[in-house]
Design a protein around this motif. Structure first.
Motif, PDB file in Angstrom:
ATOM      1  N   GLN A   8      20.823 -29.874  17.768  1.00  0.00           N
ATOM      2  CA  GLN A   8      19.712 -29.221  17.207  1.00  0.00           C
ATOM      3  C   GLN A   8      18.365 -29.613  17.625  1.00  0.00           C
ATOM      4  OE1 GLN A   8      20.936 -29.230  13.068  1.00  0.00           O
ATOM      5  NE2 GLN A   8      22.397 -27.626  13.355  1.00  0.00           N
ATOM      6  N   LYS A  22      14.478 -21.658  12.484  1.00  0.00           N
ATOM      7  CA  LYS A  22      15.241 -22.228  11.207  1.00  0.00           C
ATOM      8  C   LYS A  22      14.832 -23.667  11.106  1.00  0.00           C
ATOM      9  CE  LYS A  22      19.573 -22.864   9.367  1.00  0.00           C
ATOM     10  NZ  LYS A  22      21.062 -23.049   9.639  1.00  0.00           N
ATOM     11  N   SER A  61      25.061 -20.088  15.934  1.00  0.00           N
ATOM     12  CA  SER A  61      24.006 -21.019  15.366  1.00  0.00           C
ATOM     13  C   SER A  61      24.247 -22.351  15.707  1.00  0.00           C
ATOM     14  CB  SER A  61      23.887 -20.831  13.734  1.00  0.00           C
ATOM     15  OG  SER A  61      25.429 -21.345  13.252  1.00  0.00           O
ATOM     16  N   VAL A  76      15.661 -21.570   4.293  1.00  0.00           N
ATOM     17  CA  VAL A  76      17.292 -22.124   4.376  1.00  0.00           C
ATOM     18  C   VAL A  76      17.453 -23.043   2.836  1.00  0.00           C
ATOM     19  CG1 VAL A  76      17.285 -22.784   6.663  1.00  0.00           C
ATOM     20  CG2 VAL A  76      16.391 -24.537   5.067  1.00  0.00           C
ATOM     21  N   SER A  77      18.685 -23.346   2.913  1.00  0.00           N
ATOM     22  CA  SER A  77      19.251 -23.725   1.404  1.00  0.00           C
ATOM     23  C   SER A  77      18.407 -24.751   0.758  1.00  0.00           C
ATOM     24  CB  SER A  77      20.447 -24.459   1.580  1.00  0.00           C
ATOM     25  OG  SER A  77      20.742 -25.406   2.703  1.00  0.00           O
ATOM     26  N   LEU A  91      16.937 -30.183   5.490  1.00  0.00           N
ATOM     27  CA  LEU A  91      16.903 -29.057   4.663  1.00  0.00           C
ATOM     28  C   LEU A  91      18.139 -28.312   4.530  1.00  0.00           C
ATOM     29  CD1 LEU A  91      13.046 -28.107   5.260  1.00  0.00           C
ATOM     30  CD2 LEU A  91      13.827 -28.853   2.942  1.00  0.00           C
ATOM     31  N   ASP A 131      31.348 -25.295  12.551  1.00  0.00           N
ATOM     32  CA  ASP A 131      31.154 -26.327  11.633  1.00  0.00           C
ATOM     33  C   ASP A 131      32.106 -26.149  10.093  1.00  0.00           C
ATOM     34  OD1 ASP A 131      29.130 -24.370  11.086  1.00  0.00           O
ATOM     35  OD2 ASP A 131      28.106 -26.123   9.907  1.00  0.00           O
ATOM     36  N   GLU A 132      31.994 -24.727   9.925  1.00  0.00           N
ATOM     37  CA  GLU A 132      32.657 -24.639   8.530  1.00  0.00           C
ATOM     38  C   GLU A 132      34.080 -24.648   8.837  1.00  0.00           C
ATOM     39  OE1 GLU A 132      30.657 -22.246   9.804  1.00  0.00           O
ATOM     40  OE2 GLU A 132      28.983 -22.402   8.498  1.00  0.00           O
ATOM     41  N   PHE A 134      23.318 -26.453   1.737  1.00  0.00           N
ATOM     42  CA  PHE A 134      24.522 -25.536   2.675  1.00  0.00           C
ATOM     43  C   PHE A 134      25.725 -26.119   2.762  1.00  0.00           C
ATOM     44  CE2 PHE A 134      26.121 -24.335   6.481  1.00  0.00           C
ATOM     45  CZ  PHE A 134      26.232 -22.753   6.367  1.00  0.00           C
ATOM     46  N   ARG A 135      25.662 -27.477   3.151  1.00  0.00           N
ATOM     47  CA  ARG A 135      26.681 -28.155   3.406  1.00  0.00           C
ATOM     48  C   ARG A 135      27.768 -28.423   2.366  1.00  0.00           C
ATOM     49  NH1 ARG A 135      23.435 -31.925   7.880  1.00  0.00           N
ATOM     50  NH2 ARG A 135      22.983 -30.077   9.174  1.00  0.00           N
ATOM     51  N   TYR A 162      14.694 -18.156   9.151  1.00  0.00           N
ATOM     52  CA  TYR A 162      15.715 -18.557   8.024  1.00  0.00           C
ATOM     53  C   TYR A 162      15.099 -19.412   6.910  1.00  0.00           C
ATOM     54  CZ  TYR A 162      20.646 -19.189   6.202  1.00  0.00           C
ATOM     55  OH  TYR A 162      21.883 -19.073   5.497  1.00  0.00           O
ATOM     56  N   CYS A 213      29.688 -19.963  14.333  1.00  0.00           N
ATOM     57  CA  CYS A 213      29.589 -21.204  14.561  1.00  0.00           C
ATOM     58  C   CYS A 213      31.003 -21.953  14.205  1.00  0.00           C
ATOM     59  CB  CYS A 213      28.525 -22.126  13.711  1.00  0.00           C
ATOM     60  SG  CYS A 213      28.131 -23.607  14.363  1.00  0.00           S
ATOM     61  N   TYR A 267      18.251 -16.734   0.616  1.00  0.00           N
ATOM     62  CA  TYR A 267      18.925 -16.594  -0.630  1.00  0.00           C
ATOM     63  C   TYR A 267      18.169 -16.039  -1.882  1.00  0.00           C
ATOM     64  CZ  TYR A 267      21.510 -19.983   2.137  1.00  0.00           C
ATOM     65  OH  TYR A 267      21.937 -20.504   3.398  1.00  0.00           O
ATOM     66  N   PHE A 277      29.091 -16.380   5.725  1.00  0.00           N
ATOM     67  CA  PHE A 277      29.559 -17.808   6.215  1.00  0.00           C
ATOM     68  C   PHE A 277      31.005 -17.712   5.476  1.00  0.00           C
ATOM     69  CE2 PHE A 277      25.174 -18.052   6.142  1.00  0.00           C
ATOM     70  CZ  PHE A 277      24.741 -18.872   7.353  1.00  0.00           C
ATOM     71  N   LYS A 288      16.523 -23.922  16.360  1.00  0.00           N
ATOM     72  CA  LYS A 288      17.054 -24.428  15.175  1.00  0.00           C
ATOM     73  C   LYS A 288      17.102 -25.710  15.154  1.00  0.00           C
ATOM     74  CE  LYS A 288      21.289 -24.830  12.490  1.00  0.00           C
ATOM     75  NZ  LYS A 288      22.628 -24.449  12.278  1.00  0.00           N
TER      76      LYS A 288
HETATM   77  C1  PBG Z   1      25.839 -23.727  10.942  1.00  0.00           C
HETATM   78  C2  PBG Z   1      24.531 -23.246  10.309  1.00  0.00           C
HETATM   79  C3  PBG Z   1      24.164 -24.200   9.183  1.00  0.00           C
HETATM   80  C4  PBG Z   1      23.018 -23.323   8.427  1.00  0.00           C
HETATM   81  C5  PBG Z   1      23.251 -22.074   8.892  1.00  0.00           C
HETATM   82  N1  PBG Z   1      24.232 -22.011   9.867  1.00  0.00           N
HETATM   83  C6  PBG Z   1      24.301 -25.524   8.886  1.00  0.00           C
HETATM   84  C7  PBG Z   1      23.829 -26.475   9.986  1.00  0.00           C
HETATM   85  O1  PBG Z   1      23.569 -26.520  11.112  1.00  0.00           O
HETATM   86  O2  PBG Z   1      24.097 -27.685   9.500  1.00  0.00           O
HETATM   87  C8  PBG Z   1      22.290 -23.817   7.332  1.00  0.00           C
HETATM   88  C9  PBG Z   1      21.693 -22.944   6.442  1.00  0.00           C
HETATM   89  C10 PBG Z   1      21.096 -23.464   5.156  1.00  0.00           C
HETATM   90  O3  PBG Z   1      20.578 -24.416   4.954  1.00  0.00           O
HETATM   91  O4  PBG Z   1      20.680 -22.345   4.184  1.00  0.00           O
HETATM   92  N2  PBG Z   1      26.736 -22.964  10.663  1.00  0.00           N
END
Ligand code: PBG
Length: 329
Positions: A226, A253, A169, A278-279, A204, A125-126, A208-209, A276, A123, A318, A81, A199
């Motif tokens: 989503q 996920k 994603s 997730v974070s 959760l 979004d970043e 990550f954000r 996944y 993706c 992670y 990422f 997804k």
């Molecule tokens: C989108 C993406 C996200 C995650 C992975 N890819 C964020 C989202 O959809 O808001 C989240 C992963 C995590 O929470 O560990 N690029």
């Protein structure tokens, strides 16, 4: 009269650690795990992520070292990422040949050759200043089809930079088919697609954000693209659509609150199924353990095992480095 006893005595099979080891149905190994890694443009030192204890925003240099060490520990793959220096309306850093993830992919290909599976989250979004996973129209809606063009450009940039696997994603309809056609058209026939097929619009993803500096404009959620977490069946529609469009692997996920979905997907399809962790799932373990309320290692191992037991054969987590060092090390 003699006392009657149950004919079945399941506890016979739990009498020793050796017996339990012999009969365990599910075993998690380091080779089941993929490490999600963050690489940030324009920093000289790795930066800790407050809400993801133990996880870093890497520099290009520290990322090379991390991936080399993960390979030595037996982790077979990583997913990248990027955090760009500049964000814009269309997320151009996601497809710029000199965007941070593309540079990092080239570094890693040079560092580890073909010894680690290099995946890239696909993706925008970043990379967008509004934080959405696509192109936002005048009304503030994410425009599905305009976004597909950007995803194709990102896939081509990632494949050219050396990604083995691109992982869309963003939950746009038709994204897998568009990306597959784009890759094939440019000759990247061996680049695989891991589709984030099911997804959910989960709360959760909060830590990550923080990790990627994303604030979502227009109400701060992704419920327009989503999945609604009240629904399980539509996950199967999403998964089947992605496979029909050319997904090589599919993903569910988050993981723990969706074990039913993982199991249903596993039962329905024969491509590899990933999940996944997730974070937020990671952060909850860390926070409770930090307070002395749970045993970190025991809970982490139990969670990963449950995800595999439900049917995921690949787990993005992670915890990968901890697992390889502590449990299988
Ligand atoms: C989108 C993406 C996200 C995650 C992975 N890819 C964020 C989202 O959809 O808001 C989240 C992963 C995590 O929470 O560990 N690029």
């Amino acid at each position: 009269m003699a006392a009657s006893f149950p004919a079945q005595r399941p506890r016979r099979l739990r009498t020793s650690s050796a017996m339990r080891e012999l009969l365990a149905e599910t075993r998690v190994g380091a080779t089941d795990l993929i490490a999600p890694l963050f690489v940030r443009e324009g920093i000289d030192e790795p930066q800790p992520i407050h809400s993801l204890p133990g996880v870093m925003q890497h520099t290009r240099e520290s990322l090379r070292k991390e991936v080399r060490e993960l390979r030595e520990l037996g982790i077979p793959g990583v997913i990248l990422f990027g955090i760009p220096k500049h964000k814009d309306a269309v997320g151009s850093g996601a497809y710029d040949p000199d965007g941070i993830v593309q540079l990092a992919l080239r570094d890693l290909r040079d560092e580890v050759g073909g010894d680690v599976v290099l995946m890239a989250d696909l993706c925008v979004d970043e990379y967008t200043d509004h934080g959405h996973c696509g192109i936002v129209d005048a009304d503030g809606h994410v425009d599905n089809d305009a976004t597909l063009d950007v995803y194709v450009k990102a896939a081509l940039a990632q494949a050219a930079a050396g990604a083995d696997v691109v992982a869309p994603s963003g939950m746009m309809d038709g994204q897998v088919g568009a990306i597959r056609a784009g890759l094939d058209g440019a000759g990247h026939i061996d680049t695989s697609i891991l589709a984030y097929s099911a997804k959910y619009a989960s709360a959760l993803y909060g830590p990550f954000r923080d990790a990627v500096d994303v604030q979502i404009a227009g109400g701060g959620h992704r419920k327009g693209y989503q999945q609604d977490w009240r629904n399980a069946r539509e996950a199967l529609i999403e998964v089947e659509a992605d496979i029909a469009q050319g997904a090589d692997m599919v993903m569910v996920k988050p993981a723990l609150a969706y074990l039913d979905v993982i199991a249903a997907v596993r039962a329905r399809v024969d491509v590899p199924v990933a999940a996944y962790h997730v974070s937020g799932e990671y952060a909850m373990i860390k926070a409770a353990a930090e307070n002395g309320w749970i045993d970190h290692d025991a809970v982490a191992f139990e969670h990963l095992t449950a995800i595999k037991r439900a049917g995921a054969q690949v787990i993005l987590t992670y915890l990968a480095r901890w697992f390889a060092e502590t449990v299988s090390g």
